[in-house]
Design an enzyme around this catalytic site. Structure first.
Site, PDB file in Angstrom:
ATOM      1  N   SER A 172       9.064   0.135  -5.753  1.00 53.32           N
ATOM      2  CA  SER A 172       9.382   0.426  -4.353  1.00 53.32           C
ATOM      3  C   SER A 172      10.876   0.201  -4.087  1.00 53.32           C
ATOM      4  CB  SER A 172       8.481  -0.426  -3.451  1.00 53.32           C
ATOM      5  OG  SER A 172       8.496   0.035  -2.129  1.00 53.32           O
TER       6      SER A 172
ATOM      7  N   ASN B 140       6.462   3.697  -7.948  1.00 53.95           N
ATOM      8  CA  ASN B 140       6.204   3.871  -6.513  1.00 53.95           C
ATOM      9  C   ASN B 140       7.503   3.892  -5.719  1.00 53.95           C
ATOM     10  OD1 ASN B 140       3.810   2.141  -7.750  1.00 53.95           O
ATOM     11  ND2 ASN B 140       2.946   3.446  -6.137  1.00 53.95           N
TER      12      ASN B 140
ATOM     13  N   HIS C  61      -0.066   2.183  -3.429  1.00 53.77           N
ATOM     14  CA  HIS C  61       1.315   1.740  -3.616  1.00 53.77           C
ATOM     15  C   HIS C  61       1.479   0.598  -4.617  1.00 53.77           C
ATOM     16  CE1 HIS C  61       5.494   1.787  -2.439  1.00 53.77           C
ATOM     17  NE2 HIS C  61       5.478   0.490  -2.182  1.00 53.77           N
TER      18      HIS C  61
END
Length: 281
Positions: free
Chosen positions: A111, A135, A256
């Site tokens: 992320s 992700n 996620h």
């Protein structure tokens, strides 16, 4: 029972967060180190802490020198100044590599950590042997961009959103239930100012290095969950197509936090990435 044991067994009861031992650099960055061999550096996402990599630390420290780092303002790491943009986080990571005297690393980011890893590959590519982008976002569409900017703008007024991420990041399966409770615990521990700074950089960072993928020569894995609504498979496919040695892996049925909800699958895909010759792909 360790955090790793709880995740691996897939128990639905709420697990405890067991802190991993840390060292802290002179610049104030906290990290956990395990194993010996070729360096593998792990960078978590906004609101998390280095324990989010527990399944990967346990597996890869058998063969690699694994260094999991607390992002600025998270865990026990010193925060960056309010208003810092993604470039400042990339500069922080370069400074961490200097402090650790690391010149050639494999880096996996999740992320926001993926954005930092990608910026590092674009900025000091000579230090990056391989990059795994888990992700990670890329050129959000107008609707997604407006939503994430609105969430960033709301933080000073409403504080850390501890429910929204859980709804976006997880499904209803048993393994996700365990990971959800771990994530909830970490969100409850995060420093609000550190979170606000990182999330604002994350919200505005999806295009910062987006044009640089064609110049990244390292083998690059782009991995996400098939059901991730924000870091979509389409984003991964576009980045891989733009990267000379890039390829895509999609974890079906996950969202996620795939490294926690599908740790065995993700570890297999990371092992494939780590075995890839630097000149391959």
């Amino acid at each position: 029972m360790s955090t790793m044991d709880t995740i691996a067994q897939g128990k639905a009861d709420a697990p405890k967060v067991e802190a991993l031992p840390r060292k802290i650099t002179a610049a104030g960055t906290a990290y956990h180190e395990a194993g010996t061999g070729e360096p593998l550096v792990l960078i978590h996402g906004v609101g998390m802490r280095l324990e989010a990599w527990a399944p990967q630390i346990a597996t890869f420290s058998r063969r690699y020198r694994v260094i999991a780092v607390d992002m600025p303002g998270h865990g026990e790491s010193r925060a960056l100044p309010a208003g810092s943009r993604l470039e400042a986080f990339v500069g922080w990571f370069g400074g961490f590599l200097d402090d650790m005297e690391l010149d050639a690393i494999n880096v996996a980011g999740h992320s926001m950590g993926a954005l930092i890893a990608g910026g590092s590959a674009a900025t000091f590519s000579e230090r990056i042997k391989r990059i795994a982008y888990l992700n990670g976002v890329y050129r959000r569409d107008a609707e997604a961009k407006a939503a994430v900017l609105a969430r960033a703008a709301a933080i000073p007024l409403t504080g850390v959103d501890k429910q929204g991420p859980l709804q976006r990041w997880f499904g209803d399966d048993a393994q996700s239930s365990v990971a959800r409770e771990l994530t909830r615990s970490w969100l409850n521990l995060v420093d609000p100012q550190g979170y606000a700074t990182a999330y604002t950089a994350f919200a505005g960072g999806d295009e910062t290095y987006a044009d640089r993928w064609p110049s990244v020569k390292a083998p690059a894995l782009f991995l996400t969950g098939s059901d991730d609504p924000n870091s979509t498979p389409q984003m991964a496919e576009k980045m891989a197509a733009a990267t000379p040695k890039g390829w895509v892996r999609i974890v079906e049925g996950h969202r996620h936090m795939v490294n926690l909800t599908a740790p065995e699958t993700v570890n297999e895909l990371l092992a494939e990435w780590l075995s890839c010759e630097e000149g391959a792909r």
